[in-house]
Write an enzyme that holds these catalytic residues in place. Structure first.
Site, PDB file in Angstrom:
ATOM      1  N   HIS A 136       6.305 -11.928   6.365  1.00 41.11           N
ATOM      2  CA  HIS A 136       6.187 -11.520   4.965  1.00 41.11           C
ATOM      3  C   HIS A 136       7.560 -11.192   4.402  1.00 41.11           C
ATOM      4  O   HIS A 136       8.490 -10.850   5.144  1.00 41.11           O
ATOM      5  CB  HIS A 136       5.246 -10.323   4.810  1.00 41.11           C
ATOM      6  N   HIS A 169       9.305  -8.809   1.389  1.00 42.88           N
ATOM      7  CA  HIS A 169       9.127  -7.724   0.436  1.00 42.88           C
ATOM      8  C   HIS A 169       9.948  -8.032  -0.813  1.00 42.88           C
ATOM      9  O   HIS A 169      11.131  -8.403  -0.703  1.00 42.88           O
ATOM     10  CB  HIS A 169       9.655  -6.410   1.004  1.00 42.88           C
ATOM     11  N   ILE A 197       0.833  -1.206   0.000  1.00 41.17           N
ATOM     12  CA  ILE A 197       0.000   0.000   0.000  1.00 41.17           C
ATOM     13  C   ILE A 197       0.873   1.264   0.000  1.00 41.17           C
ATOM     14  O   ILE A 197       0.419   2.333  -0.401  1.00 41.17           O
ATOM     15  CB  ILE A 197      -0.946  -0.025   1.228  1.00 41.17           C
ATOM     16  N   GLN A 252       9.879  -4.582  11.718  1.00 41.83           N
ATOM     17  CA  GLN A 252       8.610  -5.235  11.383  1.00 41.83           C
ATOM     18  C   GLN A 252       7.451  -4.454  11.990  1.00 41.83           C
ATOM     19  O   GLN A 252       7.476  -4.095  13.163  1.00 41.83           O
ATOM     20  CB  GLN A 252       8.611  -6.679  11.906  1.00 41.83           C
TER      21      GLN A 252
HETATM   22  P1  5GP Z   1       6.972  -4.467   7.613  1.00 42.87           P
HETATM   23  O1  5GP Z   1       7.257  -3.042   8.002  1.00 42.87           O
HETATM   24  O2  5GP Z   1       6.205  -5.187   8.705  1.00 42.87           O
HETATM   25  O3  5GP Z   1       8.160  -5.245   7.135  1.00 42.87           O
HETATM   26  O4  5GP Z   1       6.052  -4.388   6.335  1.00 42.87           O
HETATM   27  C1  5GP Z   1       4.661  -4.249   6.383  1.00 42.87           C
HETATM   28  C2  5GP Z   1       4.267  -3.706   5.037  1.00 42.87           C
HETATM   29  O5  5GP Z   1       2.881  -3.889   4.871  1.00 42.87           O
HETATM   30  C3  5GP Z   1       4.559  -2.209   4.869  1.00 42.87           C
HETATM   31  O6  5GP Z   1       5.412  -2.025   3.747  1.00 42.87           O
HETATM   32  C4  5GP Z   1       3.179  -1.609   4.660  1.00 42.87           C
HETATM   33  O7  5GP Z   1       3.170  -0.544   3.727  1.00 42.87           O
HETATM   34  C5  5GP Z   1       2.351  -2.786   4.185  1.00 42.87           C
HETATM   35  N1  5GP Z   1       0.957  -2.716   4.517  1.00 42.87           N
HETATM   36  C6  5GP Z   1       0.437  -2.459   5.756  1.00 42.87           C
HETATM   37  N2  5GP Z   1      -0.908  -2.477   5.712  1.00 42.87           N
HETATM   38  C7  5GP Z   1      -1.243  -2.779   4.424  1.00 42.87           C
HETATM   39  C8  5GP Z   1      -2.507  -2.935   3.762  1.00 42.87           C
HETATM   40  O8  5GP Z   1      -3.591  -2.829   4.346  1.00 42.87           O
HETATM   41  N3  5GP Z   1      -2.468  -3.233   2.428  1.00 42.87           N
HETATM   42  C9  5GP Z   1      -1.285  -3.372   1.759  1.00 42.87           C
HETATM   43  N4  5GP Z   1      -1.373  -3.651   0.449  1.00 42.87           N
HETATM   44  N5  5GP Z   1      -0.085  -3.226   2.356  1.00 42.87           N
HETATM   45  C10 5GP Z   1      -0.065  -2.930   3.676  1.00 42.87           C
END
Ligand code: 5GP
Ligand code: ZN
Length: 116
Positions: free
Chosen positions: A102, A104, A33, A96
């Site tokens: 997840h 990326h 997103i 995180q």
């Molecule tokens: P983290 O920071 O945990 O490694 O990555 C989480 C990722 O999930 C972030 O890049 C964030 O932009 C994405 N994200 C969080 N909420 C949503 C959502 O509701 N939809 C989508 N498509 N991505 C999300």
């Protein structure tokens, strides 16, 4: 298997819309997103695992399948030879923010190293 309050589990259940890039019985991939590169796709297992720190040996096949799916996606989208980055943030110090494991996939720009 599924956490009712987890945002990524809600995406799996299609309760929250997302632009799906790939889906099979055990993996879902969707466009981030808040993209940090021209291509930014998030790959998740449909099984709710909090983070890499919570994985155990029986998860090895699933984790391997996700990595192979990422490289197949890179080939399909045409940037395999140019290169790309696969990132897993684990826990608070790892950056995180969503606690459903997840990976990326970032591509189509020259990424810096080391990361911040
Ligand atoms: P983290 O920071 O945990 O490694 O990555 C989480 C990722 O999930 C972030 O890049 C964030 O932009 C994405 N994200 C969080 N909420 C949503 C959502 O509701 N939809 C989508 N498509 N991505 C999300
Ligand atoms: Zn979840």
């Amino acid at each position: 298997m599924n956490d009712p309050n987890c945002i990524f589990c809600k995406i799996i259940r299609k309760e929250i819309p997302a632009k799906i890039a790939f889906e099979d019985e055990e993996i879902l991939a969707f466009h981030d997103i808040s993209p940090q590169a021209p291509v930014h796709i998030v790959f998740i297992p449909k099984k709710h695992i909090v983070s890499l720190a919570e994985t155990t040996n029986p998860d090895a096949t699933l984790l391997g399948n996700i990595l192979v799916r990422i490289q197949e996606t890179a080939k399909t989208l045409g940037f395999s030879k140019k290169g790309y980055r696969v990132v897993n943030n684990t826990g608070t110090n790892g950056g995180q923010t969503v606690f459903h494991i997840h990976f990326h996939l970032l591509a189509e720009r020259r990424l810096q190293w080391p990361p911040g």
